[in-house]
Scaffold this active site. Structure first.
Site, mmCIF file in Angstrom:
data_model
loop_
_atom_site.group_PDB
_atom_site.id
_atom_site.type_symbol
_atom_site.label_atom_id
_atom_site.label_comp_id
_atom_site.label_asym_id
_atom_site.label_seq_id
_atom_site.Cartn_x
_atom_site.Cartn_y
_atom_site.Cartn_z
ATOM 1 N N ALA A 158 -34.247 -47.704 34.677
ATOM 2 C CA ALA A 158 -32.994 -47.311 35.468
ATOM 3 C C ALA A 158 -33.362 -47.157 37.009
ATOM 4 O O ALA A 158 -32.165 -47.509 37.593
ATOM 5 C CB ALA A 158 -32.357 -45.966 34.988
ATOM 6 N N GLN A 168 -34.953 -51.946 30.234
ATOM 7 C CA GLN A 168 -34.449 -50.753 29.723
ATOM 8 C C GLN A 168 -32.946 -50.745 29.885
ATOM 9 O O GLN A 168 -32.211 -49.724 29.248
ATOM 10 C CB GLN A 168 -35.145 -49.462 29.781
ATOM 11 C CG GLN A 168 -36.706 -49.520 29.335
ATOM 12 C CD GLN A 168 -37.383 -48.110 29.958
ATOM 13 O OE1 GLN A 168 -37.313 -47.254 29.109
ATOM 14 N NE2 GLN A 168 -38.164 -48.276 30.853
ATOM 15 N N HIS A 202 -32.492 -52.692 25.400
ATOM 16 C CA HIS A 202 -31.478 -51.555 24.883
ATOM 17 C C HIS A 202 -30.374 -52.041 24.950
ATOM 18 O O HIS A 202 -29.057 -51.371 25.081
ATOM 19 C CB HIS A 202 -31.635 -50.279 25.920
ATOM 20 C CG HIS A 202 -32.801 -49.275 25.786
ATOM 21 N ND1 HIS A 202 -33.227 -48.531 26.628
ATOM 22 C CD2 HIS A 202 -33.668 -49.339 24.972
ATOM 23 C CE1 HIS A 202 -34.439 -48.020 26.332
ATOM 24 N NE2 HIS A 202 -34.583 -48.499 25.215
ATOM 25 N N CYS A 204 -14.893 -56.807 11.506
ATOM 26 C CA CYS A 204 -15.103 -58.257 11.557
ATOM 27 C C CYS A 204 -16.085 -59.047 12.286
ATOM 28 O O CYS A 204 -16.416 -60.020 12.237
ATOM 29 C CB CYS A 204 -13.622 -58.972 11.740
ATOM 30 S SG CYS A 204 -13.244 -59.053 13.425
ATOM 31 N N SER A 250 -39.593 -43.677 34.278
ATOM 32 C CA SER A 250 -40.456 -42.520 34.064
ATOM 33 C C SER A 250 -41.612 -42.514 33.222
ATOM 34 O O SER A 250 -42.516 -41.878 33.118
ATOM 35 C CB SER A 250 -39.686 -41.271 33.892
ATOM 36 O OG SER A 250 -38.837 -41.531 32.467
ATOM 37 N N ASN A 296 -42.705 -46.486 41.396
ATOM 38 C CA ASN A 296 -41.696 -45.639 41.078
ATOM 39 C C ASN A 296 -41.767 -44.694 42.093
ATOM 40 O O ASN A 296 -42.695 -44.273 42.967
ATOM 41 C CB ASN A 296 -41.991 -45.170 39.790
ATOM 42 C CG ASN A 296 -40.960 -44.318 39.013
ATOM 43 O OD1 ASN A 296 -39.963 -44.954 38.825
ATOM 44 N ND2 ASN A 296 -41.055 -43.018 38.584
#
Length: 237
Positions: free
Chosen positions: A23, A102, A120, A131, A189, A211
């Protein structure tokens, strides 16, 4: 920064690079992440995010599920940032063999990247649970309540909810990572399973983690940079 120069040398030396993103890759496009101090999981609400985004909530209280989903995941107007654009450049050069994300925001594809594995799911794929007719994301986000198909069935976003299994793209991601020469991990993370366990499958030359905050896998990496992703990727060629 000396570490960015080192990263550039690693990229130059490799011809099979796989990018694994979370993210944090999309926060510079104005989207919320999950586990940071300003993340979605830190917001106070009646139920935690894990409950609101669960299969149980979708099945038992669709009104509440879609209210939460539409409030927090409508990123139709979001635009790719420096990270996504650099990945497109790296893919065009033939070095980047796969983007494993992700994220469900589709920004890698908006940037023009082709080799994207959305483990994801994606907000851009939606289908009727009755349907199986497919619908665009606009149908879901512009609905006044629970989005419904012409047959009357509920339209479900093709995203992996808590309590659900990952689809076949996860197996493809395993293969790509296990064959990679360099694994570039960014904006995650590395605490969510089973996605985080992908890191342990890497047997290549360079493991790089980018990060803002420390991750449980920093000690295993050949290179770690704690900085905003845009400030890193704008320096790379």
């Amino acid at each position: 920064m000396e570490k960015i120069k080192t990263l550039q040398k690693m990229i130059n030396a490799c011809s099979n690079i796989v990018f694994f993103g979370g993210a944090g890759v999309s926060t510079e496009s104005g989207l919320k992440d999950f586990r940071s101090k300003e993340g979605l999981y830190q917001e106070k609400s009646k139920y935690p995010a894990e409950m609101m985004l669960s299969a149980t909530m979708f099945n038992q209280d669709q009104e509440a599920f879609f209210t939460y989903y539409k409030e927090n995941f409508n990123c139709l107007d979001a635009k790719p940032n420096k990270t996504h654009l650099y990945l497109k450049k790296l893919e065009d050069r033939g070095k980047l063999k796969a983007i494993i994300t992700q994220n469900i925001d589709g920004l890698d594809r908006k940037a023009g990247c082709k080799k994207v594995y959305e483990i994801h799911g994606s907000i851009y794929r939606n289908y009727c649970v009755k349907c199986h007719q497919f619908y665009p994301a606009e149908k879901v986000f512009q609905s006044s309540s629970v989005p419904r198909c012409t047959c009357g069935g509920v339209i479900k976003p093709d995203v992996v909810l808590y309590e659900e299994m990952l689809d076949s793209s996860f197996q493809e991601a395993i293969q790509k990572i296990s064959q990679a020469e360099m694994l570039l991990v960014a904006g995650t993370s590395l605490t969510v399973e089973p996605a985080a366990s992908l890191i342990r499958l890497f047997k290549g030359k360079y493991l790089v983690i980018l990060n803002q905050e420390k991750t449980p896998y920093d000690a295993l990496a050949n290179l770690v940079i704690h900085a905003p992703l845009g400030s890193i990727f704008e320096e790379l060629k």
